[in-house]
Motif scaffolding. Structure first.
Motif: not given
Length: 340
Positions: A218-224, A229-235, A258-267
């Protein structure tokens, strides 16, 4: 040389077995060795050799395909004796009927042939069985040695890699105290990064509670998210049953990276972690760019190291699936723990 001997053994068995029958049959009756027609004996000798080759093939096939998932040694040898008794008598009867084997004194010749053939075939089976078991033992020993060497290499790499996080961790602490207290955002960012490094540096390679690992993730994802982009939708959906189960650390991290590295499109990034049937199931999915310049292939040190660690830490107790779909990547890691 070994291959040559491998194919010579049945020939030797057939020759020795046939001549033993002749000795037991002829000498007590004071008959000359190989009496009567020599051509008849040659034909019978060839039958003995061919049967020996057939038994050799059948025995080795059984040990390769059947014995590994079979029954006890006692039952194995009992069935072998029954199989030999039926096979030998069937061959003797068929050979006598078509005239290539001569069973003059029916009962005595059948008894002698049965005792000699079953005894030789039984001893031969024990020899090839022991040879097979010795090869399997040697292969297992070599595999265990290879695993030990691999584990030592991983430990050495881990020790070498510790220096750089340790140096960076100390440097971050220095920078942290140089930032004015009136700037809480960069200080908070450094705190998060320091916490991540502390977990990696001092967590070691021992098992930790899954709750502690989840806190780290969770800490790692918060840091990422700070750099995304603020468009990122993280569930994120994590099963409440995941608490005190113990797992090895940092196995899920490469998949999140990898998920954060390759995310795109709808983010969008969806992470699900659950406990089902005594297994921890981790699944993460990220959307891909709608028009990527070229096909993205996830290959790198992170996934290679993950695969190797899983093989060493959870042999036969894990599954890792990575799907590259038109609009998303999906990674699914299942780990069977010992104390769920």
């Amino acid at each position: 040389m070994k291959l040559f001997l491998r194919w010579m053994y049945p020939l030797i068995l057939g020759v020795v077995m046939f001549n033993t029958i002749r000795l037991v049959t002829d000498l007590p009756n004071h008959n000359p060795f190989w009496a009567e027609s020599k051509s008849f004996h040659v034909i019978a000798l060839l039958v003995s050799v061919l049967v020996s080759y057939g038994f050799d093939f059948k025995g080795r096939y059984y040990m390769e395909k059947v014995r590994a998932k079979s029954f006890s040694v006692t039952l194995e040898y009992t069935l072998l004796v029954v199989y030999l008794f039926l096979s030998v008598n069937l061959i003797l009867y068929a050979g006598d009927s078509i005239g290539i084997l001569y069973m003059g004194d029916k009962l005595a010749d059948y008894v002698i042939a049965n005792v000699v053939c079953i005894l030789y075939f039984f001893l031969y089976y024990i020899l090839i069985r022991n040879d097979k078991l010795e090869k399997e033992y040697n292969q297992q020993t070599l595999q265990l040695e290879k695993i030990k060497v691999d584990q030592l290499e991983i430990e050495l790499k881990f020790l070498r890699a510790q220096y750089h996080p340790h140096f960076l961790f100390n440097a971050l602490n220095t920078v942290y105290f140089q930032i004015d207290e009136k700037n809480p955002i960069p200080r908070h960012t450094l705190e998060m990064l320091s916490e991540l490094l502390r977990y990696q540096l001092y967590g070691g390679n021992q098992q930790v509670s899954v709750r502690r690992e989840i806190d780290y993730l969770k800490t790692y994802m918060d840091f990422q998210r700070l750099r995304m982009s603020k468009r990122l939708v993280l569930e994120v959906h994590i099963d409440d049953k995941l608490k005190d189960q113990e797992i090895y650390p940092l196995l899920f991290l490469p998949l999140i990276e990898n998920a954060f590295k390759y995310v795109g499109g709808e983010y969008k990034i969806n992470l699900n972690m659950s406990l089902e049937d005594e297994k921890i199931i981790f699944c993460i999915e990220n959307s891909k760019p709608l028009n990527p310049p070229e096909k993205t292939v996830r290959k790198g040190i992170g996934l290679e190291n993950l695969q190797r660690r899983l093989v060493l830490l959870y042999p036969d107790k894990y599954s890792l699936e990575i799907q590259d779909k038109p609009f998303c990547f999906i990674a699914r890691l299942t780990i069977e723990t010992d104390n769920v």
